[in-house]
Design a protein around this motif. Structure first.
Motif, short mmCIF file in Angstrom:
data_model
loop_
_atom_site.label_atom_id
_atom_site.label_comp_id
_atom_site.label_asym_id
_atom_site.label_seq_id
_atom_site.Cartn_x
_atom_site.Cartn_y
_atom_site.Cartn_z
N GLN A 65 0.84 -1.19 0.00
CA GLN A 65 0.00 0.00 0.00
C GLN A 65 0.88 1.25 0.00
OE1 GLN A 65 -3.26 0.34 -0.08
NE2 GLN A 65 -4.17 -1.60 0.63
N PRO A 66 0.51 2.30 -0.76
CA PRO A 66 1.26 3.56 -0.68
C PRO A 66 0.96 4.26 0.63
CG PRO A 66 -0.65 3.80 -2.11
CD PRO A 66 -0.59 2.34 -1.74
N GLN A 67 1.99 4.83 1.23
CA GLN A 67 1.84 5.56 2.48
C GLN A 67 1.80 7.07 2.27
OE1 GLN A 67 1.39 3.86 5.46
NE2 GLN A 67 1.29 2.13 4.03
N ASN A 71 2.98 10.54 -7.68
CA ASN A 71 3.00 9.78 -8.93
C ASN A 71 4.13 8.75 -8.89
OD1 ASN A 71 2.08 12.81 -9.78
ND2 ASN A 71 0.99 11.25 -10.96
N ILE A 72 3.85 7.57 -9.46
CA ILE A 72 4.86 6.51 -9.53
C ILE A 72 5.95 6.94 -10.51
CG2 ILE A 72 5.30 4.11 -10.15
CD1 ILE A 72 3.72 4.35 -7.62
N THR A 73 7.18 6.96 -10.02
CA THR A 73 8.32 7.36 -10.87
C THR A 73 9.27 6.20 -11.15
OG1 THR A 73 9.54 8.07 -8.89
CG2 THR A 73 8.25 9.74 -10.07
N VAL A 185 -0.34 -0.77 -10.92
CA VAL A 185 -0.11 0.59 -11.40
C VAL A 185 1.05 0.57 -12.39
CG1 VAL A 185 -0.99 1.69 -9.32
CG2 VAL A 185 1.43 1.10 -9.46
N ARG A 186 1.11 1.60 -13.18
CA ARG A 186 2.19 1.78 -14.14
C ARG A 186 2.89 3.10 -13.86
NH1 ARG A 186 1.98 -2.79 -14.35
NH2 ARG A 186 1.25 -4.16 -16.03
N THR A 196 -6.19 1.69 -4.18
CA THR A 196 -5.98 0.29 -4.54
C THR A 196 -4.54 -0.12 -4.23
OG1 THR A 196 -7.59 0.50 -6.33
CG2 THR A 196 -6.08 -1.37 -6.44
N PRO A 197 -4.33 -1.32 -3.66
CA PRO A 197 -2.95 -1.77 -3.39
C PRO A 197 -2.12 -1.79 -4.67
CG PRO A 197 -4.53 -3.20 -2.29
CD PRO A 197 -5.32 -2.28 -3.17
N LEU A 198 -0.85 -1.44 -4.53
CA LEU A 198 0.03 -1.44 -5.69
C LEU A 198 0.32 -2.85 -6.17
CD1 LEU A 198 2.64 1.24 -4.50
CD2 LEU A 198 0.44 1.59 -5.66
N ASN A 199 0.43 -3.77 -5.20
CA ASN A 199 0.77 -5.15 -5.54
C ASN A 199 0.59 -6.01 -4.31
OD1 ASN A 199 1.87 -7.42 -6.97
ND2 ASN A 199 3.14 -6.01 -8.14
#
Length: 387
Positions: A65-67, A71-73, A185-186, A196-199
Motif C-alpha cells: 500500500q502507498p503511504q 506519482n509513480i516514478t 499501477v504503471r 488500490t494496493p500497488l501489488n
C-alpha cells in the motif's frame, strides 16, 4: 342298465373327489426357496480418507500500500518474479517531500538560533539578579522565553521526523521474501494512501490449504495436530483440480481460535511444501484426511444395503434359512464395502444379491456369488451412505 348307471355315478364321484384333493394339495404346497447370495460380516482393517473442500492460501501475504500521495516514478521488478526482503519495488515522486524536509531543517536551525539567544539572555539576567541589579520581572521573562524556545526546537525536530518519514515512504521496499504479483499501477500513475494496493507479495514455500471442518471433528484434528510424524504417513493429501494427488503430504499448521456461530464450522490451515511453486494462492481442491482408528471395523459389501426413508437395512439369513431385516448404522464407504457401526454382529450372514426378491421371513437358498441375479439391478436404487 341300472347297474351301469350306479357304476358310472360312483366312478364320477371318485374322480371328482380325486381332482378336488389334488387342487387343495397344490394350493397348500409351500413356495420354493428364493435363490440369493450372502456373505459373512467380518471385521477388517479399515483405513480410508475423508475429503474436505480446500482453498490454497499463502501462510504469509502482504499487500503493498502507498503511504504517501504522488506519482509513480519507478518500478524495479518484473511481474511475478521472486523478491527478497528489503528489495526496492516502487518509487513515488519525492520532490515535494524533499522540499518539505529541507524547509523543516531550515526551521529547526532558526529555532535553535532563537534558543541560543534566549539562553544567553536568561544567563545574563540571572547573573544580574544575583547582584540585585535587575528587576525580578525581567528575569522571569527571560526564563519563560528560554523555555518557550526549547519547546519550539522540540516541535521543529518532530516536524523533521514527520517529513523525513514521508520522504522515506516515497521508496517502497519488499517487506518479506516471496513472489510478487502483477503490478496494479504503471509509471506515472497517481497513488494515495487508502487507494488500490500497488501489488501483493506472498510466501510460496511452504504454502497452505484452508479447510472448514464440522465442530464434531475438532477433537480429531487437534489430536492430528499434536501427533508426531503425520507428514511421513501421508495423513493429509491435497487433491488437485485435475483429480491428481499432490505429491507432497501436509501437516496441520493452524487450528482457528473459534467456531463460526453462523455455520458451526472451524477453519483449519494445513501446510504443504511447495518447492516447484506448483501451488498458487486461490487454487481450489480437496484435502483427503486419513481416517484410521487402528481397530478392525465390521465391513460388509455395500450392495447388501437397502435404503428406506433415509434409513439403512440389510437382510440377514437366520435359522431354517429364513431372512430377517435389520436396521443398521453405517460409517464410511471404502471402495465396494461399507463400515457398519451398529445393528449387525460379526459372523452374521448378510444377503448381497437378490434382496429385491425377498421380504421379512422369506425362505432362501444361498448360492455362490453371481448365480442369484444381477447385482447391478439390486443396487440401482441404493444411494451413497453418509460418512
Amino acid at each position: 342298465m341300472k347297474l351301469f348307471t350306479h357304476l358310472f355315478l360312483i366312478t364320477g364321484g371318485v374322480l371328482l373327489i380325486a381332482c378336488g384333493g389334488n387342487k387343495n394339495d397344490q394350493q397348500q404346497a409351500p413356495p420354493p426357496p428364493t435363490p440369493v447370495t450372502a456373505v459373512k460380516a467380518e471385521k477388517e482393517s479399515a483405513t480410508y480418507y475423508d475429503a474436505f473442500p480446500a482453498t490454497v492460501t499463502a501462510l504469509r501475504e502482504v499487500e503493498i500500500q502507498p503511504q504517501v500521495a504522488g506519482n509513480i516514478t519507478g518500478i524495479f521488478f518484473q511481474d511475478g518474479q521472486r523478491v527478497s526482503r528489503g528489495q526496492k519495488l516502487y518509487t513515488i515522486d519525492p520532490q515535494q517531500y524533499r522540499a518539505s524536509y529541507d524547509q523543516a531543517v531550515a526551521n529547526l536551525n532558526v529555532q535553535k538560533a532563537n534558543l541560543n539567544r534566549a539562553q544567553k539572555d536568561a544567563d545574563r539576567y540571572n547573573t544580574l539578579a544575583q547582584q540585585d541589579a535587575v528587576a525580578k520581572q525581567l528575569v522571569d521573562n527571560a526564563n519563560a522565553s528560554l523555555e518557550a524556545n526549547k519547546m519550539q526546537v522540540a516541535a521543529a525536530e518532530a516536524a523533521i521526523q514527520q517529513v523525513a518519514t514521508n520522504l522515506k515512504y516515497t521508496t517502497i521496499y519488499a517487506p518479506l521474501d516471496g513472489t510478487i504479483g502483477i503490478s496494479q499501477v504503471r509509471l506515472g500513475a497517481a497513488v494515495a494512501p487508502g487507494s488500490t494496493p500497488l501489488n501483493t507479495i506472498s510466501e510460496d514455500n511452504p504454502i497452505a490449504a484452508d479447510v472448514q471442518i464440522d465442530e464434531s471433528q475438532i477433537q480429531r484434528f487437534l489430536s492430528l495436530q499434536n501427533k508426531a510424524g503425520v507428514v511421513r504417513d501421508s495423513t493429509f493429501i491435497l487433491m488437485l483440480p485435475s483429480g491428481q494427488p499432490y505429491k507432497y503430504p501436509g501437516s496441520i499448521r493452524i487450528v482457528d481460535r473459534a467456531v463460526d456461530p453462523q455455520t458451526g464450522t472451524l477453519r483449519v490451515r494445513i501446510a504443504f511444501p511447495n518447492p516447484e511453486k506448483q501451488l498458487k494462492p486461490g487454487l481450489a481442491g480437496n484435502v483427503r484426511v486419513k481416517n484410521s482408528s487402528g481397530q478392525p471395523q465390521l465391513l460388509i459389501p455395500y450392495q447388501a444395503v437397502t435404503e428406506q426413508m433415509s434409513e439403512y437395512f440389510v437382510f440377514v439369513v437366520g435359522d431354517s434359512s429364513k431372512v430377517s431385516q435389520k436396521k443398521v448404522t453405517l460409517g464410511a464407504r471404502i471402495n465396494d464395502k461399507v463400515i457398519v457401526k451398529n445393528g449387525l454382529n460379526e459372523g452374521e450372514l448378510v444377503v448381497t444379491e437378490g434382496t429385491q426378491k425377498i421380504r421379512e421371513g422369506a425362505k432362501v437358498r444361498v448360492d455362490q456369488p453371481g448365480q442369484s441375479g444381477n447385482p447391478k439391478s439390486d443396487s440401482s436404487n441404493r444411494q451413497t451412505a453418509a460418512k
